[in-house]
Scaffold this motif. Structure first.
Motif, PDB file in Angstrom:
ATOM      1  N   ALA A   1       0.767  -1.187  -0.103  1.00  0.00           N
ATOM      2  CA  ALA A   1       0.057   0.070   0.155  1.00  0.00           C
ATOM      3  C   ALA A   1       0.926   1.355  -0.075  1.00  0.00           C
ATOM      4  O   ALA A   1       2.155   1.314   0.576  1.00  0.00           O
ATOM      5  CB  ALA A   1      -0.889  -0.042   1.211  1.00  0.00           C
ATOM      6  N   LEU A   2       0.358   2.274  -0.572  1.00  0.00           N
ATOM      7  CA  LEU A   2       1.212   3.565  -0.584  1.00  0.00           C
ATOM      8  C   LEU A   2       1.818   3.973   0.669  1.00  0.00           C
ATOM      9  O   LEU A   2       2.744   4.653   1.092  1.00  0.00           O
ATOM     10  CB  LEU A   2       0.217   4.803  -1.241  1.00  0.00           C
ATOM     11  N   HIS A   3       0.943   3.728   1.716  1.00  0.00           N
ATOM     12  CA  HIS A   3       1.322   4.309   3.212  1.00  0.00           C
ATOM     13  C   HIS A   3       2.373   3.492   3.796  1.00  0.00           C
ATOM     14  O   HIS A   3       3.116   3.904   4.595  1.00  0.00           O
ATOM     15  CB  HIS A   3       0.134   4.304   4.162  1.00  0.00           C
ATOM     16  N   GLU A   4       2.626   2.352   3.330  1.00  0.00           N
ATOM     17  CA  GLU A   4       3.765   1.427   3.621  1.00  0.00           C
ATOM     18  C   GLU A   4       5.222   1.642   2.715  1.00  0.00           C
ATOM     19  O   GLU A   4       6.290   1.376   3.244  1.00  0.00           O
ATOM     20  CB  GLU A   4       3.438  -0.053   3.351  1.00  0.00           C
ATOM     21  N   VAL A   5       5.217   2.590   1.765  1.00  0.00           N
ATOM     22  CA  VAL A   5       6.326   2.597   1.078  1.00  0.00           C
ATOM     23  C   VAL A   5       7.486   3.448   1.529  1.00  0.00           C
ATOM     24  O   VAL A   5       8.624   2.871   1.654  1.00  0.00           O
ATOM     25  CB  VAL A   5       6.106   3.702  -0.365  1.00  0.00           C
TER      26      VAL A   5
ATOM     27  N   HIS B   1      13.134  -3.697  -6.101  1.00  0.00           N
ATOM     28  CA  HIS B   1      12.581  -2.963  -6.896  1.00  0.00           C
ATOM     29  C   HIS B   1      11.694  -1.874  -6.315  1.00  0.00           C
ATOM     30  O   HIS B   1      11.133  -2.206  -5.291  1.00  0.00           O
ATOM     31  CB  HIS B   1      12.112  -3.455  -8.103  1.00  0.00           C
ATOM     32  N   VAL B   2      11.475  -0.868  -6.933  1.00  0.00           N
ATOM     33  CA  VAL B   2      10.468   0.279  -6.710  1.00  0.00           C
ATOM     34  C   VAL B   2       9.659   0.280  -7.996  1.00  0.00           C
ATOM     35  O   VAL B   2      10.037   0.767  -9.016  1.00  0.00           O
ATOM     36  CB  VAL B   2      10.951   1.397  -6.207  1.00  0.00           C
ATOM     37  N   ARG B   3       8.258  -0.070  -7.973  1.00  0.00           N
ATOM     38  CA  ARG B   3       7.325   0.041  -9.039  1.00  0.00           C
ATOM     39  C   ARG B   3       7.019   1.301  -9.279  1.00  0.00           C
ATOM     40  O   ARG B   3       7.003   2.443  -8.399  1.00  0.00           O
ATOM     41  CB  ARG B   3       5.973  -0.562  -8.540  1.00  0.00           C
ATOM     42  N   TYR B   4       6.911   1.787 -10.610  1.00  0.00           N
ATOM     43  CA  TYR B   4       6.496   3.160 -11.009  1.00  0.00           C
ATOM     44  C   TYR B   4       5.189   3.640 -10.309  1.00  0.00           C
ATOM     45  O   TYR B   4       5.078   4.822 -10.049  1.00  0.00           O
ATOM     46  CB  TYR B   4       6.093   3.118 -12.588  1.00  0.00           C
ATOM     47  N   GLU B   5       4.424   2.851  -9.891  1.00  0.00           N
ATOM     48  CA  GLU B   5       2.951   3.198  -9.363  1.00  0.00           C
ATOM     49  C   GLU B   5       3.333   3.719  -7.839  1.00  0.00           C
ATOM     50  O   GLU B   5       2.362   4.108  -7.218  1.00  0.00           O
ATOM     51  CB  GLU B   5       1.877   2.088  -9.261  1.00  0.00           C
TER      52      GLU B   5
ATOM     53  N   SER C   1       3.019   7.812  -6.288  1.00  0.00           N
ATOM     54  CA  SER C   1       1.905   8.818  -5.325  1.00  0.00           C
ATOM     55  C   SER C   1       2.293   8.605  -3.936  1.00  0.00           C
ATOM     56  O   SER C   1       1.682   9.413  -3.019  1.00  0.00           O
ATOM     57  CB  SER C   1       0.472   8.054  -5.896  1.00  0.00           C
ATOM     58  N   ALA C   2       3.158   7.624  -3.433  1.00  0.00           N
ATOM     59  CA  ALA C   2       3.399   7.756  -1.997  1.00  0.00           C
ATOM     60  C   ALA C   2       4.338   8.824  -1.679  1.00  0.00           C
ATOM     61  O   ALA C   2       4.316   9.256  -0.757  1.00  0.00           O
ATOM     62  CB  ALA C   2       4.165   6.586  -1.632  1.00  0.00           C
ATOM     63  N   PHE C   3       4.948   9.641  -2.639  1.00  0.00           N
ATOM     64  CA  PHE C   3       6.213  10.566  -2.440  1.00  0.00           C
ATOM     65  C   PHE C   3       5.342  11.762  -2.780  1.00  0.00           C
ATOM     66  O   PHE C   3       5.587  13.023  -2.157  1.00  0.00           O
ATOM     67  CB  PHE C   3       7.318  10.270  -3.300  1.00  0.00           C
ATOM     68  N   ASP C   4       4.259  11.982  -3.490  1.00  0.00           N
ATOM     69  CA  ASP C   4       3.574  13.013  -3.958  1.00  0.00           C
ATOM     70  C   ASP C   4       2.189  12.787  -4.680  1.00  0.00           C
ATOM     71  O   ASP C   4       2.072  12.119  -5.690  1.00  0.00           O
ATOM     72  CB  ASP C   4       4.313  14.095  -5.004  1.00  0.00           C
ATOM     73  N   ALA C   5       1.162  13.165  -3.970  1.00  0.00           N
ATOM     74  CA  ALA C   5      -0.206  12.624  -4.326  1.00  0.00           C
ATOM     75  C   ALA C   5      -0.432  13.147  -5.808  1.00  0.00           C
ATOM     76  O   ALA C   5      -1.375  12.710  -6.354  1.00  0.00           O
ATOM     77  CB  ALA C   5      -1.259  13.192  -3.230  1.00  0.00           C
ATOM     78  N   ALA C   6       0.110  14.344  -6.336  1.00  0.00           N
ATOM     79  CA  ALA C   6       0.079  14.848  -7.442  1.00  0.00           C
ATOM     80  C   ALA C   6       0.462  13.912  -8.547  1.00  0.00           C
ATOM     81  O   ALA C   6       0.007  14.347  -9.877  1.00  0.00           O
ATOM     82  CB  ALA C   6       0.544  16.293  -7.520  1.00  0.00           C
ATOM     83  N   LEU C   7       1.380  13.072  -8.450  1.00  0.00           N
ATOM     84  CA  LEU C   7       1.945  12.339  -9.349  1.00  0.00           C
ATOM     85  C   LEU C   7       0.928  11.001  -9.503  1.00  0.00           C
ATOM     86  O   LEU C   7       0.965  10.127  -8.832  1.00  0.00           O
ATOM     87  CB  LEU C   7       3.335  11.681  -8.831  1.00  0.00           C
TER      88      LEU C   7
ATOM     89  N   ASP D   1      -0.111  -3.293 -10.073  1.00  0.00           N
ATOM     90  CA  ASP D   1      -0.599  -4.587 -10.291  1.00  0.00           C
ATOM     91  C   ASP D   1       0.367  -5.854  -9.562  1.00  0.00           C
ATOM     92  O   ASP D   1       0.489  -6.898 -10.022  1.00  0.00           O
ATOM     93  CB  ASP D   1      -0.522  -5.265 -11.601  1.00  0.00           C
ATOM     94  N   GLY D   2       1.169  -5.189  -8.370  1.00  0.00           N
ATOM     95  CA  GLY D   2       2.025  -6.042  -7.582  1.00  0.00           C
ATOM     96  C   GLY D   2       2.468  -5.277  -6.451  1.00  0.00           C
ATOM     97  O   GLY D   2       2.138  -3.931  -6.496  1.00  0.00           O
ATOM     98  N   PRO D   3       3.508  -5.737  -5.904  1.00  0.00           N
ATOM     99  CA  PRO D   3       4.151  -4.787  -4.698  1.00  0.00           C
ATOM    100  C   PRO D   3       4.582  -3.708  -5.027  1.00  0.00           C
ATOM    101  O   PRO D   3       5.506  -3.486  -5.837  1.00  0.00           O
ATOM    102  CB  PRO D   3       5.109  -5.932  -3.956  1.00  0.00           C
ATOM    103  N   LEU D   4       4.341  -2.461  -4.387  1.00  0.00           N
ATOM    104  CA  LEU D   4       4.761  -1.435  -4.700  1.00  0.00           C
ATOM    105  C   LEU D   4       6.299  -1.098  -4.634  1.00  0.00           C
ATOM    106  O   LEU D   4       7.224  -0.651  -5.310  1.00  0.00           O
ATOM    107  CB  LEU D   4       4.150  -0.226  -3.988  1.00  0.00           C
ATOM    108  N   VAL D   5       6.980  -1.964  -3.356  1.00  0.00           N
ATOM    109  CA  VAL D   5       8.322  -1.922  -2.950  1.00  0.00           C
ATOM    110  C   VAL D   5       8.639  -3.402  -2.680  1.00  0.00           C
ATOM    111  O   VAL D   5       7.751  -3.947  -1.786  1.00  0.00           O
ATOM    112  CB  VAL D   5       8.799  -1.157  -2.112  1.00  0.00           C
ATOM    113  N   TRP D   6       9.616  -3.699  -3.265  1.00  0.00           N
ATOM    114  CA  TRP D   6      10.155  -5.255  -2.788  1.00  0.00           C
ATOM    115  C   TRP D   6      11.450  -5.336  -2.740  1.00  0.00           C
ATOM    116  O   TRP D   6      12.236  -5.057  -3.673  1.00  0.00           O
ATOM    117  CB  TRP D   6       9.690  -6.367  -3.737  1.00  0.00           C
ATOM    118  N   PHE D   7      12.108  -5.478  -1.533  1.00  0.00           N
ATOM    119  CA  PHE D   7      13.401  -5.818  -1.312  1.00  0.00           C
ATOM    120  C   PHE D   7      13.884  -7.108  -0.477  1.00  0.00           C
ATOM    121  O   PHE D   7      13.164  -7.396   0.584  1.00  0.00           O
ATOM    122  CB  PHE D   7      14.032  -4.621  -0.508  1.00  0.00           C
ATOM    123  N   ALA D   8      14.852  -7.884  -0.863  1.00  0.00           N
ATOM    124  CA  ALA D   8      15.456  -8.892  -0.101  1.00  0.00           C
ATOM    125  C   ALA D   8      16.600  -8.427   0.554  1.00  0.00           C
ATOM    126  O   ALA D   8      17.398  -7.804  -0.059  1.00  0.00           O
ATOM    127  CB  ALA D   8      15.655 -10.205  -0.992  1.00  0.00           C
TER     128      ALA D   8
END
Length: 612
Positions: free
Chosen positions: A35-39, A59-63, A66-72, A78-85
């Motif tokens: 979710a955006l609030h978790e980014v 990786h960080v998804r293009y989508e 909006s977590a950094f600026d709601a105007a974007l 269609d998948g996790p917004l951020v994923w790191f191992a």
């Protein structure tokens, strides 16, 4: 679920730009934002892990924008917004053996024909209307094309690396997705420090195809460097990046040390520029992303309005494509507080394939068919007021060439004549094979190749033979001999019924076993020896398995390489001996032609006639 990862990144801020090449297995944890609030909290956790000496790959998804600026604005992800191992450390040693095994394992992707040209033209028209209305200056318009993989994802990654070497390559086994990125574009390289960090961005904007000859290639590079449209497109994004970086930079530290540099990639020339800054002490990874993400090279300018238009024109989320793929790691020894400075390197994941639904095909165990998966790859370009639909469409096809090269295995091929144990023009053929190997990133050992030819010659001391010399990606060579039948002259030629669209393809400039584009024009009429091909400009190029010469205006001519043809060995010999000269020959010139000839190294010069 395993989470293996592999990175092969240039380190531009390191002296000598050494490569960061590591593999990772068995993460201690996986950090995911759905979710955006978790980014921001996930990126903060990644930063903290690197401060503690751990390596984070993801990786960080293009989508996530909006977590950094709601105007974007973007589509829903269609998948996790951020994923790191998160790993304690890279695996010791290298994975050369695994790379070699993957390279030897076939992998094939069958791609669809999307997007459609009509939709492409309509989108460009809307963008240019908005530009004319003063709403924005540039939009980076993209579309996915989709396919089906059969074979190993690792084998496909190995093929992609050969097709797009260098740069910022990463293989991520990220949950239900495999991300295979061979991006040449640096998003940012950042080395934090207590007194202020060092930040480099290298946006890539401006594209030209590679030339068919060294001279034409140099002309393409010079055109890219000097074309007003390409320079304007590049400087728009440089200005956008300067503005973005100033949000986290020390005052007056944003600089542009390199502007309008050209970078040679296997299938295209790209224009890049460097933007640097000193980041303020205490800057975090989240703040770097909040200032820069997404990279302006994949949005347009101004970023907010460009992203609104992207959301309106592109029907689906971009996903990892146009987001960021990278590694966050300790950047030096721990300080008195026990924390390490942090180094982060991210690419802009263009030239990236994402796989989903990986599994075996029909059957099970030893009887199972190869791994199959859904594959997606995005292609795009920056649209400005001077953009022309035809040129942009051609640019998309040039950019797509990297994945088409990697999507099916092939070998480099030379066909030689062997007459009573002696090869014809063997040195020229071995030299040309070496040039093709260098172009495609194949291993090549000239001595080993010559040994294969020597074995073939010893085994076929008598008679006339056609020898196929083949080179695989791993450098292994083999020679196959077939009895050569006498050819009755003159041979009959026929004119191709339509343009040869592949004329300027790398699979025309270099001879390989990938020959479907030629096979589509092979003659089917009894008695016809070969087909005379011509390009979309109406210029005659070659035959399907040899070069062409024509007697016109009292001299024998053969088309120049710039028309789009294989530099045949027989053709080169005829040019060197003065039997022919290079000249453009058009379909419209055919009524003036007084004689025809077919030329290749195997059969030499064959007098010919062309069916009316």
């Amino acid at each position: 679920m395993t989470h293996s990862c592999h990175i092969d990144f240039t380190q531009p801020l390191t002296a000598g730009a050494t490569r960061l090449r590591h593999r990772f297995e068995a993460p201690r944890e996986v950090l995911v934002a759905h979710a955006l609030h978790e980014v921001s909290s996930v990126l903060d956790a990644v930063f903290a892990a690197a401060q503690q000496g751990r390596w984070c790959v993801g990786h960080v998804r293009y989508e996530a924008a909006s977590a950094f600026d709601a105007a974007l604005q973007t589509h829903a992800a269609d998948g996790p917004l951020v994923w790191f191992a998160v790993y304690d450390a890279p695996q010791p040693g290298t994975d050369d053996a695994a790379d070699a095994a993957a390279a030897a394992t076939p992998a094939q992707v069958v791609w669809d024909d999307s997007p459609e040209r009509e939709a492409f033209d309509a989108a460009l028209a809307q963008i240019q209307q908005a530009i004319a209305a003063g709403e924005l200056y540039q939009v980076n318009y993209t579309a996915p094309f989709r396919g089906t993989l059969q074979g190993s994802p690792q084998a496909l990654f190995a093929a992609l690396l050969r097709a797009q070497p260098g740069g910022y390559a990463a293989y991520l086994q990220a949950g239900d997705e495999q991300v295979l990125s061979v991006s040449p574009e640096l998003f940012f390289d950042w080395l934090d420090a207590p007194e202020g960090g060092t930040l480099l961005a290298r946006p890539m904007k401006g594209t030209a195809p590679r030339g068919a000859t060294p001279e034409q290639d140099a002309q393409q590079a010079e055109h890219l460097r000097t074309a007003p449209k390409e320079r304007a497109e590049n400087v728009m994004i440089v200005d956008l990046l300067r503005n973005d970086m100033s949000r986290i930079a020390l005052p007056h530290s944003v600089q542009v040390p390199a502007l309008f540099a050209t970078q040679a990639l296997p299938t295209v020339w790209q224009m890049t520029s460097d933007v640097t800054a000193r980041t303020r002490p205490g800057t975090t990874l989240t703040e770097v992303f909040a200032a820069l993400f997404p990279c302006g090279s994949v949005t347009g300018a101004p970023k907010v309005r460009a992203m609104q238009m992207i959301r309106a024109l592109e029907p689906a989320p971009r996903g990892v494509y146009c987001g960021a793929v990278g590694v966050v790691r300790p950047g030096g020894a721990a300080g008195p507080d026990g924390l390490h400075p942090v180094a982060a390197t991210f690419n802009v994941p263009i030239r990236t394939v994402v796989l989903r639904g990986v599994g075996t095909g029909a059957g099970s165990g030893a009887d199972a068919s190869p791994v199959v998966a859904e594959a997606t790859c995005g292609i795009g370009s920056g649209i400005t007021s001077g953009a022309e639909a035809g040129a942009e469409w051609a640019e998309w096809h040039h950019k797509r060439a990297f994945v088409e090269r990697a999507s099916a295995p092939f070998e480099v091929l030379e066909t030689l004549g062997l007459h009573h144990g002696k090869f014809v023009h063997a040195d020229q053929h071995v030299r040309r094979m070496g040039e093709a190997a260098a172009h495609f990133g194949f291993a090549f050992n000239a001595h080993a190749v010559r040994q294969e030819l020597q074995i073939a010659a010893l085994q076929h001391r008598d008679g006339d033979w056609r020898v196929r010399l083949l080179l695989a990606a791993d450098g292994s060579a083999r020679a196959e001999a077939f009895a050569l039948q006498t050819t009755a002259v003159p041979v009959r030629l026929q004119l191709a019924p339509r343009p040869f669209a592949a004329a300027h393809s790398e699979f025309v400039r270099y001879k390989t076993t990938r020959r479907a584009h030629y096979a589509a024009f092979a003659p089917t009429t009894p008695g016809v020896f070969d087909t005379v091909l011509w390009n979309e400009a109406g210029e005659i190029t070659e035959g399907t398995f040899g070069n062409i010469a024509a007697l016109i205006d009292g001299r024998w001519v053969t088309p120049p390489l710039s028309c789009g043809l294989l530099p045949g060995v027989g053709r080169a010999v005829a040019l060197q001996d003065g039997h022919v000269v290079e000249a453009v020959l058009r379909v419209a010139d055919i009524p003036r032609v007084q004689g025809w000839a077919f030329i290749n190294s195997l059969r030499g010069w064959l007098d010919a006639t062309l069916d009316a």
